[in-house]
Scaffold this active site. Structure first.
Site, PDB file in Angstrom:
ATOM      1  N   SER A  46     -13.602 -10.430  11.092  1.00  0.00           N
ATOM      2  CA  SER A  46     -12.470 -10.015  11.623  1.00  0.00           C
ATOM      3  C   SER A  46     -11.443  -9.617  11.218  1.00  0.00           C
ATOM      4  O   SER A  46     -10.704  -9.041  11.738  1.00  0.00           O
ATOM      5  CB  SER A  46     -12.189 -10.989  12.868  1.00  0.00           C
ATOM      6  OG  SER A  46     -11.284 -11.931  12.622  1.00  0.00           O
ATOM      7  N   SER A  47     -11.621 -10.047   9.580  1.00  0.00           N
ATOM      8  CA  SER A  47     -10.575  -9.490   8.715  1.00  0.00           C
ATOM      9  C   SER A  47     -10.770  -9.555   7.021  1.00  0.00           C
ATOM     10  O   SER A  47     -11.907 -10.471   6.791  1.00  0.00           O
ATOM     11  CB  SER A  47      -8.671 -10.077   9.059  1.00  0.00           C
ATOM     12  OG  SER A  47      -9.497 -11.358   8.763  1.00  0.00           O
ATOM     13  N   GLY A  48     -10.393  -8.954   7.278  1.00  0.00           N
ATOM     14  CA  GLY A  48     -10.212  -8.980   4.844  1.00  0.00           C
ATOM     15  C   GLY A  48     -11.930  -8.370   4.183  1.00  0.00           C
ATOM     16  O   GLY A  48     -12.548  -8.047   5.209  1.00  0.00           O
ATOM     17  N   ARG A  69     -12.658 -17.098  14.850  1.00  0.00           N
ATOM     18  CA  ARG A  69     -11.562 -17.742  15.848  1.00  0.00           C
ATOM     19  C   ARG A  69     -11.202 -17.023  16.895  1.00  0.00           C
ATOM     20  O   ARG A  69     -11.367 -17.273  17.990  1.00  0.00           O
ATOM     21  CB  ARG A  69     -10.616 -18.813  15.274  1.00  0.00           C
ATOM     22  CG  ARG A  69     -11.609 -20.341  14.944  1.00  0.00           C
ATOM     23  CD  ARG A  69     -10.066 -21.323  14.052  1.00  0.00           C
ATOM     24  NE  ARG A  69      -9.643 -20.718  12.431  1.00  0.00           N
ATOM     25  CZ  ARG A  69      -8.737 -20.879  12.408  1.00  0.00           C
ATOM     26  NH1 ARG A  69      -8.105 -22.027  12.787  1.00  0.00           N
ATOM     27  NH2 ARG A  69      -7.731 -20.352  11.288  1.00  0.00           N
ATOM     28  N   LYS A  73      -9.208 -11.071  18.209  1.00  0.00           N
ATOM     29  CA  LYS A  73      -9.309  -9.696  16.615  1.00  0.00           C
ATOM     30  C   LYS A  73     -10.913  -9.739  16.226  1.00  0.00           C
ATOM     31  O   LYS A  73     -11.249  -8.628  15.433  1.00  0.00           O
ATOM     32  CB  LYS A  73      -9.231 -11.084  15.085  1.00  0.00           C
ATOM     33  CG  LYS A  73      -7.455 -11.189  14.861  1.00  0.00           C
ATOM     34  CD  LYS A  73      -7.188 -12.055  13.929  1.00  0.00           C
ATOM     35  CE  LYS A  73      -5.802 -11.940  14.010  1.00  0.00           C
ATOM     36  NZ  LYS A  73      -5.380 -13.087  12.850  1.00  0.00           N
ATOM     37  N   ASP A  95     -14.694 -22.030  16.048  1.00  0.00           N
ATOM     38  CA  ASP A  95     -14.519 -22.518  14.822  1.00  0.00           C
ATOM     39  C   ASP A  95     -15.448 -23.246  14.001  1.00  0.00           C
ATOM     40  O   ASP A  95     -16.042 -23.909  14.737  1.00  0.00           O
ATOM     41  CB  ASP A  95     -13.426 -23.619  15.141  1.00  0.00           C
ATOM     42  CG  ASP A  95     -12.567 -24.318  14.350  1.00  0.00           C
ATOM     43  OD1 ASP A  95     -12.936 -24.266  13.304  1.00  0.00           O
ATOM     44  OD2 ASP A  95     -11.456 -24.210  14.732  1.00  0.00           O
ATOM     45  N   SER A 173     -17.130 -18.637  -2.685  1.00  0.00           N
ATOM     46  CA  SER A 173     -16.674 -18.951  -3.546  1.00  0.00           C
ATOM     47  C   SER A 173     -14.783 -18.085  -3.699  1.00  0.00           C
ATOM     48  O   SER A 173     -14.096 -17.432  -3.077  1.00  0.00           O
ATOM     49  CB  SER A 173     -17.394 -19.457  -4.522  1.00  0.00           C
ATOM     50  OG  SER A 173     -16.425 -20.720  -5.352  1.00  0.00           O
ATOM     51  N   TYR A 187      -7.681 -25.920  -2.271  1.00  0.00           N
ATOM     52  CA  TYR A 187      -8.524 -24.933  -2.529  1.00  0.00           C
ATOM     53  C   TYR A 187      -9.337 -25.144  -4.002  1.00  0.00           C
ATOM     54  O   TYR A 187     -10.689 -25.130  -2.980  1.00  0.00           O
ATOM     55  CB  TYR A 187      -7.404 -23.913  -2.754  1.00  0.00           C
ATOM     56  CG  TYR A 187      -7.821 -22.355  -2.403  1.00  0.00           C
ATOM     57  CD1 TYR A 187      -9.176 -22.153  -1.080  1.00  0.00           C
ATOM     58  CD2 TYR A 187      -8.476 -21.522  -3.363  1.00  0.00           C
ATOM     59  CE1 TYR A 187      -9.513 -20.993  -0.610  1.00  0.00           C
ATOM     60  CE2 TYR A 187      -8.834 -20.688  -3.287  1.00  0.00           C
ATOM     61  CZ  TYR A 187      -9.804 -20.127  -2.258  1.00  0.00           C
ATOM     62  OH  TYR A 187     -10.074 -18.474  -1.937  1.00  0.00           O
ATOM     63  N   LYS A 191     -13.205 -25.145  -3.201  1.00  0.00           N
ATOM     64  CA  LYS A 191     -14.493 -23.506  -3.627  1.00  0.00           C
ATOM     65  C   LYS A 191     -15.028 -24.145  -4.810  1.00  0.00           C
ATOM     66  O   LYS A 191     -16.198 -23.496  -4.912  1.00  0.00           O
ATOM     67  CB  LYS A 191     -13.609 -22.569  -4.626  1.00  0.00           C
ATOM     68  CG  LYS A 191     -12.491 -22.275  -2.938  1.00  0.00           C
ATOM     69  CD  LYS A 191     -13.586 -21.294  -1.712  1.00  0.00           C
ATOM     70  CE  LYS A 191     -12.717 -20.936  -0.347  1.00  0.00           C
ATOM     71  NZ  LYS A 191     -13.624 -19.455   0.074  1.00  0.00           N
TER      72      LYS A 191
END
Length: 331
Positions: A46-48, A69, A73, A95, A173, A187, A191
């Protein structure tokens, strides 16, 4: 004279012999994965980067499903894709930490040809300062969420693979999944884990004509990055600045091109290529030409890597010295 001629011949023959050897031993073999008229399922769509991937895949004629989620959006993303491409995408609110919800979405979406596991959360903070609940959240979304998606989609992806052609599972990743960075303990752990998942999974599914890709984007200009920068430690910003940010659409193009060529490792910029060579290790490699570059450049790239570490640790040392001086100054 004879010695110099022999030396010249060796300079020509040895690379050719190495190329031929690598042609024989690189595995898996090259593959092309078509996109047009095939079902691509994208998490975090939904983004990015996920939204940019959905736009690009839809414009290339794929049947696209996106999952995230927020239903609001997702509706916004669906409308944006329709306006730019004239194509409707299917949307699913779930989710990724909830396996049952993910399974319902996958069952409703139908058999998947290309699964792009793109969801991710990131909060940069020193481990001593970061709450364990936040660490668990990052690992649950980034790593366990990837297991949930693949576990839910894999049975359907395997069925009738011979009739539908080669399939793909792409894991998003990060360059922080290739090298650890100050403030990225949780993080990077999540990854780095995707790499082990991808390498082992490729061996498990290669017999089913499913091909795994691992995408390593740098910092990407997304709404998430804006929020991340609000909490990012100063040292993290200093060190991470050595690899510049990319636009989401640029990453999406690199990722989709790599998926279509079946590449296991997909770097997104010049720094990413150097990191891919430096961290090749025991990863599969489809291109014998890229394998040649990895073998020949390994020593030089290792020197470059040590130079980066020298610079990073120098920045850390300088930062701590300045911090200590401030604390020692009289009020």
């Amino acid at each position: 004279m004879a010695d110099s001629n022999l030396f010249c011949i060796s300079l020509v023959l040895l690379p050719l012999i190495l190329l031929f050897l690598l042609f024989l031993i690189t595995r898996p073999r090259p593959i092309q994965i078509p996109i047009k008229k095939r079902h691509i399922f994208i998490t975090g769509g939904s983004s990015g980067i996920g939204l940019a991937l959905a736009h690009r895949a839809a414009s290339e004629g794929a049947r696209v499903s996106i999952l995230s989620r927020s239903i609001d959006k997702l509706e916004e993303a669906k409308n944006a894709i329709r306006q730019s491409t004239g194509i409707d995408v299917a949307i699913f609110a779930a989710d990724v930490r909830d396996f049952e919800a993910v399974q319902r979405a996958v069952d409703e979406a139908g058999p998947i040809d290309v699964l792009v596991v793109n969801q991710g959360v990131f909060v940069a903070q020193e481990l001593e300062e970061q709450k364990l609940e936040e660490v668990r959240f990052i690992i649950d979304v980034n790593l366990m969420g990837s297991f949930n998606m693949i576990k839910a989609a894999l049975p359907g992806m395997k069925r009738s693979r011979k009739d539908r052609g080669p399939g793909s599972i792409a894991l998003m990743s990060s360059q922080a999944g290739q090298v650890g960075i100050y403030g990225y303990t949780a993080y990077s752990a999540s990854k780095f884990g995707l790499r082990g998942l991808a390498e082992a999974l490729q061996q498990e599914v290669i017999g089913d004509n499913i091909h795994v890709s691992l995408v390593f984007p740098p910092d990407t200009e997304t709404p998430g990055l804006t929020e991340e920068n609000k909490r990012k430690p100063q040292l993290t910003s200093i060190i991470a600045a050595s690899s510049g940010a990319m636009k989401a659409d640029e990453v999406a193009k690199k990722a989709l091109d790599g998926i279509k060529s079946g590449s296991f490792t997909i770097p997104c910029n010049s720094e990413g290529i150097l990191l891919a060579i430096a961290t090749a290790g025991l990863s599969p490699q489809r291109s014998y030409l890229m394998a040649f570059v990895e073998v020949v450049a390994a020593g030089i790239v290792r020197i470059a890597a040590l130079c980066f570490q020298w610079n990073w640790y120098g920045s850390i040392e300088k930062w701590h010295m300045q911090k200590n001086r401030k604390h020692q100054m009289p009020p």
